[in-house]
Design a protein around this motif. Structure first.
Motif, PDB file in Angstrom:
ATOM      1  N   ASN A  56       7.633 131.356 117.935  1.00 42.37           N
ATOM      2  CA  ASN A  56       7.577 132.738 118.422  1.00 42.37           C
ATOM      3  C   ASN A  56       8.958 133.256 118.805  1.00 42.37           C
ATOM      4  OD1 ASN A  56       4.832 133.457 118.154  1.00 42.37           O
ATOM      5  ND2 ASN A  56       4.301 132.204 119.931  1.00 42.37           N
ATOM      6  N   ARG A  57       9.773 132.374 119.389  1.00 39.50           N
ATOM      7  CA  ARG A  57      11.115 132.804 119.769  1.00 39.50           C
ATOM      8  C   ARG A  57      11.928 133.201 118.532  1.00 39.50           C
ATOM      9  NH1 ARG A  57      14.896 130.217 124.378  1.00 39.50           N
ATOM     10  NH2 ARG A  57      15.000 128.366 123.101  1.00 39.50           N
ATOM     11  N   THR A  58      11.757 132.444 117.456  1.00 43.00           N
ATOM     12  CA  THR A  58      12.446 132.765 116.209  1.00 43.00           C
ATOM     13  C   THR A  58      11.979 134.117 115.656  1.00 43.00           C
ATOM     14  OG1 THR A  58      12.591 130.414 115.744  1.00 43.00           O
ATOM     15  CG2 THR A  58      12.967 131.901 113.881  1.00 43.00           C
ATOM     16  N   LEU A  59      10.663 134.339 115.689  1.00 38.26           N
ATOM     17  CA  LEU A  59      10.120 135.611 115.206  1.00 38.26           C
ATOM     18  C   LEU A  59      10.668 136.789 116.013  1.00 38.26           C
ATOM     19  CD1 LEU A  59       6.351 134.655 114.666  1.00 38.26           C
ATOM     20  CD2 LEU A  59       8.009 135.238 112.882  1.00 38.26           C
ATOM     21  N   LEU A  60      10.709 136.626 117.328  1.00 35.81           N
ATOM     22  CA  LEU A  60      11.210 137.692 118.204  1.00 35.81           C
ATOM     23  C   LEU A  60      12.674 138.000 117.900  1.00 35.81           C
ATOM     24  CD1 LEU A  60       9.526 136.491 121.529  1.00 35.81           C
ATOM     25  CD2 LEU A  60       9.218 138.769 120.513  1.00 35.81           C
ATOM     26  N   LYS A  61      13.458 136.953 117.758  1.00 39.29           N
ATOM     27  CA  LYS A  61      14.887 137.107 117.518  1.00 39.29           C
ATOM     28  C   LYS A  61      15.124 137.841 116.187  1.00 39.29           C
ATOM     29  CE  LYS A  61      18.912 134.128 118.241  1.00 39.29           C
ATOM     30  NZ  LYS A  61      19.629 133.971 116.966  1.00 39.29           N
ATOM     31  N   GLU A  62      14.422 137.398 115.169  1.00 39.29           N
ATOM     32  CA  GLU A  62      14.580 137.977 113.836  1.00 39.29           C
ATOM     33  C   GLU A  62      14.181 139.457 113.851  1.00 39.29           C
ATOM     34  OE1 GLU A  62      13.702 139.477 110.101  1.00 39.29           O
ATOM     35  OE2 GLU A  62      12.066 138.988 111.493  1.00 39.29           O
ATOM     36  N   PHE A  63      13.068 139.758 114.513  1.00 34.37           N
ATOM     37  CA  PHE A  63      12.565 141.136 114.563  1.00 34.37           C
ATOM     38  C   PHE A  63      13.552 142.051 115.286  1.00 34.37           C
ATOM     39  CE2 PHE A  63       9.981 144.575 116.424  1.00 34.37           C
ATOM     40  CZ  PHE A  63       9.242 144.987 115.331  1.00 34.37           C
ATOM     41  N   CYS A  64      14.033 141.593 116.441  1.00 31.75           N
ATOM     42  CA  CYS A  64      14.951 142.432 117.232  1.00 31.75           C
ATOM     43  C   CYS A  64      16.271 142.647 116.495  1.00 31.75           C
ATOM     44  CB  CYS A  64      15.218 141.791 118.593  1.00 31.75           C
ATOM     45  SG  CYS A  64      13.792 141.870 119.686  1.00 31.75           S
ATOM     46  N   GLU A  65      16.792 141.601 115.862  1.00 33.27           N
ATOM     47  CA  GLU A  65      18.079 141.740 115.165  1.00 33.27           C
ATOM     48  C   GLU A  65      17.962 142.662 113.965  1.00 33.27           C
ATOM     49  OE1 GLU A  65      19.465 137.768 114.420  1.00 33.27           O
ATOM     50  OE2 GLU A  65      20.024 137.464 116.538  1.00 33.27           O
ATOM     51  N   ARG A  66      16.854 142.542 113.243  1.00 28.53           N
ATOM     52  CA  ARG A  66      16.676 143.350 112.036  1.00 28.53           C
ATOM     53  C   ARG A  66      16.651 144.852 112.346  1.00 28.53           C
ATOM     54  NH1 ARG A  66      11.624 144.123 109.764  1.00 28.53           N
ATOM     55  NH2 ARG A  66      10.885 142.210 110.741  1.00 28.53           N
ATOM     56  N   HIS A  67      16.056 145.224 113.482  1.00 27.20           N
ATOM     57  CA  HIS A  67      15.906 146.651 113.788  1.00 27.20           C
ATOM     58  C   HIS A  67      17.021 147.216 114.663  1.00 27.20           C
ATOM     59  CE1 HIS A  67      12.052 147.175 111.854  1.00 27.20           C
ATOM     60  NE2 HIS A  67      11.570 146.117 112.466  1.00 27.20           N
ATOM     61  N   ASN A  68      17.928 146.366 115.144  1.00 27.64           N
ATOM     62  CA  ASN A  68      18.922 146.849 116.113  1.00 27.64           C
ATOM     63  C   ASN A  68      20.121 147.496 115.424  1.00 27.64           C
ATOM     64  OD1 ASN A  68      20.340 147.416 118.389  1.00 27.64           O
ATOM     65  ND2 ASN A  68      20.806 145.279 118.908  1.00 27.64           N
ATOM     66  N   LYS A  69      19.938 148.753 115.003  1.00 31.93           N
ATOM     67  CA  LYS A  69      21.039 149.466 114.353  1.00 31.93           C
ATOM     68  C   LYS A  69      20.918 150.949 114.677  1.00 31.93           C
ATOM     69  CE  LYS A  69      18.181 148.915 110.292  1.00 31.93           C
ATOM     70  NZ  LYS A  69      17.964 148.127 109.101  1.00 31.93           N
ATOM     71  N   PHE A  70      22.018 151.679 114.548  1.00 38.54           N
ATOM     72  CA  PHE A  70      22.052 153.103 114.869  1.00 38.54           C
ATOM     73  C   PHE A  70      21.419 153.346 116.234  1.00 38.54           C
ATOM     74  CE2 PHE A  70      21.363 152.603 110.212  1.00 38.54           C
ATOM     75  CZ  PHE A  70      22.692 152.742 109.853  1.00 38.54           C
ATOM     76  N   ASP A  71      20.511 154.325 116.272  1.00 38.34           N
ATOM     77  CA  ASP A  71      19.908 154.662 117.554  1.00 38.34           C
ATOM     78  C   ASP A  71      18.438 154.249 117.628  1.00 38.34           C
ATOM     79  OD1 ASP A  71      19.047 156.340 115.628  1.00 38.34           O
ATOM     80  OD2 ASP A  71      19.341 158.199 116.768  1.00 38.34           O
ATOM     81  N   GLN A  72      18.069 153.226 116.858  1.00 45.25           N
ATOM     82  CA  GLN A  72      16.675 152.773 116.839  1.00 45.25           C
ATOM     83  C   GLN A  72      16.212 152.338 118.228  1.00 45.25           C
ATOM     84  OE1 GLN A  72      14.658 151.160 113.664  1.00 45.25           O
ATOM     85  NE2 GLN A  72      15.251 153.240 113.097  1.00 45.25           N
ATOM     86  N   ARG A  73      15.007 152.800 118.587  1.00 45.50           N
ATOM     87  CA  ARG A  73      14.419 152.370 119.853  1.00 45.50           C
ATOM     88  C   ARG A  73      13.383 151.273 119.611  1.00 45.50           C
ATOM     89  NH1 ARG A  73      12.993 157.966 123.085  1.00 45.50           N
ATOM     90  NH2 ARG A  73      14.890 159.107 122.566  1.00 45.50           N
ATOM     91  N   ILE A  74      13.148 150.494 120.640  1.00 47.47           N
ATOM     92  CA  ILE A  74      12.175 149.407 120.524  1.00 47.47           C
ATOM     93  C   ILE A  74      11.335 149.377 121.791  1.00 47.47           C
ATOM     94  CG2 ILE A  74      13.652 147.594 121.544  1.00 47.47           C
ATOM     95  CD1 ILE A  74      12.611 145.743 119.232  1.00 47.47           C
ATOM     96  N   VAL A  75      10.049 149.073 121.639  1.00 46.72           N
ATOM     97  CA  VAL A  75       9.199 148.913 122.819  1.00 46.72           C
ATOM     98  C   VAL A  75       8.537 147.538 122.791  1.00 46.72           C
ATOM     99  CG1 VAL A  75       7.191 150.051 121.701  1.00 46.72           C
ATOM    100  CG2 VAL A  75       7.301 149.903 124.196  1.00 46.72           C
ATOM    101  N   LEU A  76       8.547 146.884 123.937  1.00 46.72           N
ATOM    102  CA  LEU A  76       7.750 145.668 124.116  1.00 46.72           C
ATOM    103  C   LEU A  76       6.499 146.082 124.874  1.00 46.72           C
ATOM    104  CD1 LEU A  76       7.239 142.542 124.251  1.00 46.72           C
ATOM    105  CD2 LEU A  76       8.388 142.615 126.473  1.00 46.72           C
ATOM    106  N   ILE A  77       5.345 145.921 124.221  1.00 46.80           N
ATOM    107  CA  ILE A  77       4.070 146.214 124.874  1.00 46.80           C
ATOM    108  C   ILE A  77       3.405 144.886 125.206  1.00 46.80           C
ATOM    109  CG2 ILE A  77       1.761 147.211 124.559  1.00 46.80           C
ATOM    110  CD1 ILE A  77       3.024 149.140 122.530  1.00 46.80           C
TER     111      ILE A  77
END
Lengths: 304, 304
Positions: free
Chosen positions: B13-34
């Motif tokens: 799960n830690r690997t999945l989280l890391k991969e997901f966050c890194e892939r989307h972390n560009k420009f002004d992209q927002r992310i929510v943890l629900i």
């Protein structure tokens, strides 16, 4: 006592049970009451917290499918949101992933992908046959109190079947509850320190069920343990105490591959070989076939 | 402590989280943890019995759909088998009943009945768009210990987003647990009398989360009560203690139709009119729109 007041939808369920049992009670039709899933013990009147018993409901849901194959009519009395026959094979995302959206505006259609049809078609056909024949009744409970009320109501209707009624009590029923007059009205506040949960033993319903409510039925109960050394002694203790016909014992760790059938004077293991498991066979198929054989024997030897 | 050992699938799960966050972390992209659904507190090492918190996961699952509409990428950290976005609209039997089996031997097809297509098509389209864009990550927990490990791992990855990360902590987390060294190994035996459950207070993770793990994020927590008189005071007490941005308060009885947004210096109600409810509108739509507005304000005023 948690049992003084019936659950709010109790009369509706009692009517459904009565109608179902009367409709199918003809010729030599057999009926099985399957209980499935865990019961909750609320810790507050406005329930936020509760004690629960681990059970996904796999045993009961799978067994229901096999009892339908053996021509039994089925009352499937299960914990709300526990697994159900047929739908148990797919969770929500699996369903979504099987579907193909053909977006053509007002003529949009949705079809099941060809490679999923092979898996889904036989299950869907069995589901629809059971629904259309009205051969399965779904009734649900949440708390241990709901469960008790519904179990007694079902027995009232099943008594008329005499020995043709089979009770397959696979639900994981709590041994403990918190007396209603000791329940706090509102959510326990953590600021107030650690709550003291005062548990009481739940009265065992199997005793009046076997001796009074359905005295002629074939009653099967389950025993789940994590310590193998006490499995058979505990099962036999239960048979001696409640005088029913069969206890099916299983270990938490191996319950998907083997069980032990315990009667007053015998015990024998049933299990799947490695090959059978790899072929996708389910132990519930074996269990139900053997229970049906025992029930048939019982019927042939039964004298009113 | 229940927190010493990570759950068995933690590294995956830690690997999945890391991969997901890194892939989307560009420009002004927002992310929510629900976070969504209840946590369990096991009462035995080989868990048969556990204390659970009431929560179907409706709030979190519905909110996830609305955050996707607002262009957030979504980590949906939920209790195993609680409601999930999109699939929450249909249970297993509803799915089965929407399907039509066209049995033509080897050319068997399964289609969704025309009158169900209208309801299903938009949900299926949104589901597939989120899946194909890789915009939602599903992670699940069961026990309060699983939850803590995963929450910390998620925060490690979210820190890099600074104020673009939104934490929407809707899970119903137990305040109590049974210390691991006091857990019986085997199933509690009812014959041995009534068990004494020795509960301890769970350490509050919100404090280190806000001050250390994601100090720049916009953190929202929820407060569920059954006694209205303490809802706002309790919410404000939480803000004072943990120093996060917003508490969304709701009453168990009315949580589907109104909530109260509580900040350190204001509180205001959001609710649905009778007409909006009859039209099938969800309060979660309103909640998410308002949280997004607050998050936007926060981002504009934020100075690193």
């Amino acid at each position: 006592m948690p049992l003084i007041y019936p659950p709010s939808d109790f009369e509706d369920n009692r009517t459904l049970l009565k109608e179902f049992c009367e409709r199918h009670n003809k010729f030599d039709q057999r009926i099985v009451l399957i209980t499935s899933g865990g019961t909750t013990v609320p810790l507050e009147h406005n329930t936020v917290r509760f004690v629960d018993n681990f059970s996904a409901g796999t045993r009961g849901a799978a067994s229901a499918e096999y009892f339908l194959e053996h021509e039994y009519n089925v009352i499937f009395m299960h914990r709300l949101k526990s697994l159900e026959p047929f739908t148990r094979h797919f969770n929500g995302q699996k369903f979504m992933d099987m579907l193909e959206l053909n977006d053509r505006g007002p003529n949009t259609t949705i079809t099941v992908k060809p490679d999923s049809v092979d898996v889904l078609a036989p299950i869907l056909a069995s589901y629809k046959a059971a629904q259309e024949g009205g051969r399965i009744l779904y009734i649900n409970f949440t708390s241990v109190s709901d469960y008790f009320w519904l179990l007694r109501a079902a027995c009232e209707c099943l008594a008329a079947y005499g020995p043709r009624a089979l009770l397959y009590l696979a639900a994981a029923v709590s041994d403990f509850y918190v007396p209603s007059n000791q329940l706090p009205v509102h959510k326990l506040q953590s600021g107030a320190g650690v709550p003291n949960i005062n548990l009481q033993l739940v009265p065992k319903l199997l005793a009046p069920l076997v001796s009074l409510w359905v005295p002629h039925a074939y009653v099967v109960s389950f025993k789940l343990e994590t310590d193998e050394s006490i499995l058979i002694p505990k099962s036999r203790e239960s048979l001696n105490k409640y005088k029913h016909k069969l206890v099916i014992g299983n270990m938490l760790q191996t319950r998907r591959s083997k069980v032990v059938f315990v009667t007053l004077d015998s015990s024998y293991e049933l299990g799947l070989s490695r090959e059978q498991m790899l072929n996708g066979m389910e132990i519930d198929d074996t269990i139900v076939s053997n229970v049906v054989l025992n029930h048939t024997d019982f019927l042939q030897n039964h004298k009113y």
